[in-house]
Design an enzyme around this catalytic site. Structure first.
Site, PDB file in Angstrom:
ATOM      1  N   THR A  33      34.128  19.953  18.046  1.00 50.05           N
ATOM      2  CA  THR A  33      33.021  19.323  18.766  1.00 50.05           C
ATOM      3  C   THR A  33      33.322  17.835  18.896  1.00 50.05           C
ATOM      4  O   THR A  33      34.464  17.404  18.716  1.00 50.05           O
ATOM      5  CB  THR A  33      31.679  19.623  18.067  1.00 50.05           C
ATOM      6  OG1 THR A  33      30.609  19.183  18.901  1.00 50.05           O
ATOM      7  CG2 THR A  33      31.562  18.960  16.711  1.00 50.05           C
ATOM      8  N   ASN A  34      32.314  17.027  19.248  1.00 46.81           N
ATOM      9  CA  ASN A  34      32.522  15.586  19.404  1.00 46.81           C
ATOM     10  C   ASN A  34      31.285  14.831  18.929  1.00 46.81           C
ATOM     11  O   ASN A  34      30.319  15.431  18.468  1.00 46.81           O
ATOM     12  CB  ASN A  34      32.864  15.252  20.862  1.00 46.81           C
ATOM     13  CG  ASN A  34      31.752  15.633  21.802  1.00 46.81           C
ATOM     14  OD1 ASN A  34      30.645  15.103  21.741  1.00 46.81           O
ATOM     15  ND2 ASN A  34      32.018  16.591  22.693  1.00 46.81           N
ATOM     16  N   ARG A  35      31.317  13.523  19.042  1.00 47.56           N
ATOM     17  CA  ARG A  35      30.303  12.659  18.427  1.00 47.56           C
ATOM     18  C   ARG A  35      28.995  12.547  19.203  1.00 47.56           C
ATOM     19  O   ARG A  35      28.098  11.832  18.791  1.00 47.56           O
ATOM     20  CB  ARG A  35      30.859  11.236  18.275  1.00 47.56           C
ATOM     21  CG  ARG A  35      31.940  11.097  17.245  1.00 47.56           C
ATOM     22  CD  ARG A  35      32.329   9.623  17.124  1.00 47.56           C
ATOM     23  NE  ARG A  35      33.453   9.435  16.237  1.00 47.56           N
ATOM     24  CZ  ARG A  35      33.348   9.381  14.901  1.00 47.56           C
ATOM     25  NH1 ARG A  35      32.177   9.484  14.330  1.00 47.56           N
ATOM     26  NH2 ARG A  35      34.427   9.209  14.177  1.00 47.56           N
ATOM     27  N   ALA A 100      28.641  15.440  26.732  1.00 46.30           N
ATOM     28  CA  ALA A 100      30.045  15.214  26.381  1.00 46.30           C
ATOM     29  C   ALA A 100      30.694  16.598  26.250  1.00 46.30           C
ATOM     30  O   ALA A 100      30.672  17.215  25.183  1.00 46.30           O
ATOM     31  CB  ALA A 100      30.143  14.434  25.078  1.00 46.30           C
TER      32      ALA A 100
END
Ligand code: CTP
Ligand code: CA
Length: 222
Positions: A33-35, A100
């Site tokens: 995943t991402n921030r 995102a």
């Protein structure tokens, strides 16, 4: 007054917002995943709803409470986001892609937990579909608003995305700048339009930034 001049055209319009990260499964206990926190996209969905728009929020996993009165669609992967966005696209006036989206996902999804072995592990990744680029290729009358999360060369990369994805406007930020980007409650944004305008916003709360984004997007409505 100020309110009606800038925002009255949003009343009754169908606005599709994507928010948050996506989650790409490796095996039953692991994922990529991402921030992204989802805060920017949720603020846009909430503001648009307050201005009388008919809002659908397609969201990846976040810790946020969905705004009241929006059509909330929960997804996990980039592929699921793509499918849901496509469901709504034809009947949408404005798309705002704050999510995102993962650019890559594991090429194989393991049904069982991977067991560790001696030596290093390589996980093969494959590209996900570029949702926004696909929307740009299939544009009918929709207004397309993209985001560009950058760490350098913000203007050049943002303008490139604006053109290559056939957008009406793009909202760019340098995510390494203090007060901007992932997780925080504020943002420092620059909006570029297809007419070549550049609108630099000061440090704003994500709620205030959301209004500025909607105000600019509303100028594209006929
Ligand atoms: N986006 C998308 N689908 C993807 C990747 C990105 O719809 N698979 C959208 C994002 O929601 C955002 C815009 O495209 O509105 C730009 O995302 P960004 O990650 O900044 O750019 P990319 O085109 O993915 O390029 P890169 O990550 O290499 O900078
Ligand atoms: Ca990307």
């Amino acid at each position: 007054n100020h309110f009606s001049e800038n925002f009255s055209s949003l009343k009754g319009k169908k606005i599709l917002v994507t928010a948050g990260p996506t989650k790409e499964v490796i095996d039953p206990v692991r994922f990529l995943t991402n921030r992204s926190s989802g805060k920017m996209g949720y603020a846009i969905a909430e503001a648009a709803n307050n201005f009388g728009a008919n809002v659908t929020l397609v969201s990846g996993p976040t810790t946020l409470t969905p705004p009241a009165n929006v059509n909330f669609v929960q997804i996990e992967s980039a592929q699921e986001m793509y499918e849901q966005v496509m469901n709504y696209y034809h009947d949408t006036d404005i798309v705002i892609k704050a999510a995102a989206v993962a650019d890559y996902r594991p090429a194989t999804k393991y049904e069982q937990k991977m067991k560790k072995k001696d030596g290093d592990l390589i996980i093969q990744l494959e590209r996900t579909i570029d949702i926004l680029k696909t929307l740009g290729e299939r544009k009918e009358k929709q207004i397309l608003v993209g985001f560009a999360a950058e760490t350098e060369n913000v203007q050049a990369y943002a303008e490139k995305k604006l053109k290559s994805k056939n957008l009406d406007m793009i909202v760019a930020n340098n995510v390494t700048q203090e007060g901007a980007g992932f997780g925080v409650d504020t943002n420092i944004l620059t909006i570029y339009t297809k007419q070549g305008e550049k609108l630099e916003l000061p440090l704003l709360s994500k709620q205030e930034a959301a209004k500025e984004i909607l105000k600019k997007a509303a100028t594209f409505l006929k």
